[in-house]
Write a protein that holds these residues in place. Sequence first.
Motif, PDB file in Angstrom:
ATOM      1  N   SER A 106       0.837  -1.212   0.000  1.00 33.07           N
ATOM      2  CA  SER A 106       0.000   0.000   0.000  1.00 33.07           C
ATOM      3  C   SER A 106       0.869   1.258   0.000  1.00 33.07           C
ATOM      4  CB  SER A 106      -0.969  -0.002   1.190  1.00 33.07           C
ATOM      5  OG  SER A 106      -0.253  -0.140   2.406  1.00 33.07           O
ATOM      6  N   ALA A 109       2.071   1.573  -3.559  1.00 30.41           N
ATOM      7  CA  ALA A 109       0.974   2.021  -4.431  1.00 30.41           C
ATOM      8  C   ALA A 109       0.712   3.525  -4.241  1.00 30.41           C
ATOM      9  CB  ALA A 109      -0.287   1.215  -4.130  1.00 30.41           C
ATOM     10  N   THR A 110       0.780   3.985  -2.988  1.00 32.08           N
ATOM     11  CA  THR A 110       0.610   5.427  -2.734  1.00 32.08           C
ATOM     12  C   THR A 110       1.701   6.199  -3.461  1.00 32.08           C
ATOM     13  OG1 THR A 110      -0.100   4.873  -0.486  1.00 32.08           O
ATOM     14  CG2 THR A 110       0.428   7.182  -0.896  1.00 32.08           C
ATOM     15  N   VAL A 112       3.564   5.366  -6.035  1.00 34.54           N
ATOM     16  CA  VAL A 112       3.454   5.338  -7.499  1.00 34.54           C
ATOM     17  C   VAL A 112       2.332   6.283  -7.958  1.00 34.54           C
ATOM     18  CG1 VAL A 112       2.843   3.853  -9.464  1.00 34.54           C
ATOM     19  CG2 VAL A 112       4.476   3.051  -7.757  1.00 34.54           C
ATOM     20  N   GLN A 113       1.169   6.210  -7.263  1.00 32.50           N
ATOM     21  CA  GLN A 113       0.037   7.074  -7.658  1.00 32.50           C
ATOM     22  C   GLN A 113       0.392   8.552  -7.554  1.00 32.50           C
ATOM     23  OE1 GLN A 113      -3.811   6.660  -5.939  1.00 32.50           O
ATOM     24  NE2 GLN A 113      -4.261   4.761  -7.015  1.00 32.50           N
ATOM     25  N   ALA A 114       1.182   8.897  -6.537  1.00 35.74           N
ATOM     26  CA  ALA A 114       1.516  10.316  -6.311  1.00 35.74           C
ATOM     27  C   ALA A 114       2.789  10.728  -7.061  1.00 35.74           C
ATOM     28  CB  ALA A 114       1.673  10.564  -4.807  1.00 35.74           C
ATOM     29  N   TYR A 135      -5.548   9.798  -2.031  1.00 37.56           N
ATOM     30  CA  TYR A 135      -5.126   8.517  -2.601  1.00 37.56           C
ATOM     31  C   TYR A 135      -5.630   7.361  -1.737  1.00 37.56           C
ATOM     32  CZ  TYR A 135      -1.997  11.612  -5.151  1.00 37.56           C
ATOM     33  OH  TYR A 135      -1.508  12.621  -5.937  1.00 37.56           O
ATOM     34  N   THR A 136      -6.440   6.486  -2.340  1.00 37.07           N
ATOM     35  CA  THR A 136      -7.005   5.358  -1.572  1.00 37.07           C
ATOM     36  C   THR A 136      -5.908   4.491  -0.924  1.00 37.07           C
ATOM     37  OG1 THR A 136      -8.859   5.374  -3.082  1.00 37.07           O
ATOM     38  CG2 THR A 136      -8.641   3.422  -1.689  1.00 37.07           C
ATOM     39  N   ARG A 138      -3.191   5.297   0.298  1.00 34.82           N
ATOM     40  CA  ARG A 138      -2.677   6.006   1.483  1.00 34.82           C
ATOM     41  C   ARG A 138      -3.584   5.756   2.683  1.00 34.82           C
ATOM     42  NH1 ARG A 138      -1.671   7.239   5.583  1.00 34.82           N
ATOM     43  NH2 ARG A 138      -0.725   9.097   6.515  1.00 34.82           N
TER      44      ARG A 138
END
Length: 179
Positions: A106, A109-110, A112-114, A135-136, A138
């Motif tokens: 998680s 993923a946070t 990478v998304q940000a 960000y979900t 997060r």
Amino acid sequence: MTTQPTRYAPVLVGLHWLLAALLMLAMTMGTFVLKEMPNTSPDKVGSLRGHMIVGMVIAALMLVRLVTRLRTRRPPHAATGSTLLDQLGRAAHAGLYLLVFAMAASGLATAVQAGLPEIVFGGGAGSLPRDFSAYTPRLVHGWIAKALMALVGLHVAGVLFHQFRLKDRLLSRMWFGKR
Ligand code: HEM
């Protein structure tokens, strides 16, 4: 017939205590430093860099430990005299692996998304979002952090119960010495 060892293999013991220290560091840093620091702070990128490195190292070492655990002989699961407590102990160990990997996934993923890999490791390219709450992954990272802290608490309580109530010297199994 092969007898079961009385202690974990030295590499598993070393990794256990190293991982315990790194997890404490990542959880304390995450909760008391990162979460409290606004993304506009000049120190934020450096703090994120440290946290992300420690988090990835934890995931890698945890994987090494899991593979080694499956490949080495180890002591039988500690018995308490209660089937329910023994099952709880086994479930807690599986849960610790699961939650640590979920924590790393998680967090990654946070990041990478940000767009953090470029911002944090790309030599000043781009800028941080205002905060990470949109960000979900997060949010999931925060929930899993609470669950992991609770499970570590349960794990420590279990060890103390064995060591001081049952007096079965459980801690010596997770230390170096003749096996
Ligand atoms: C596996 C071990 C890890 C642990 C124990 C850990 C722990 C934490 C904790 C406790 C928080 C604060 C959560 C909250 O209370 O809401 C946090 C935040 C964060 N972590 Fe991790 N983390 C880990 C791995 C990672 C990884 C691998 C990355 C990225 C590659 C990462 C990126 C982040 C980010 C971006 C935040 C948000 C910071 C903010 O809100 O300003 N973490 N972490």
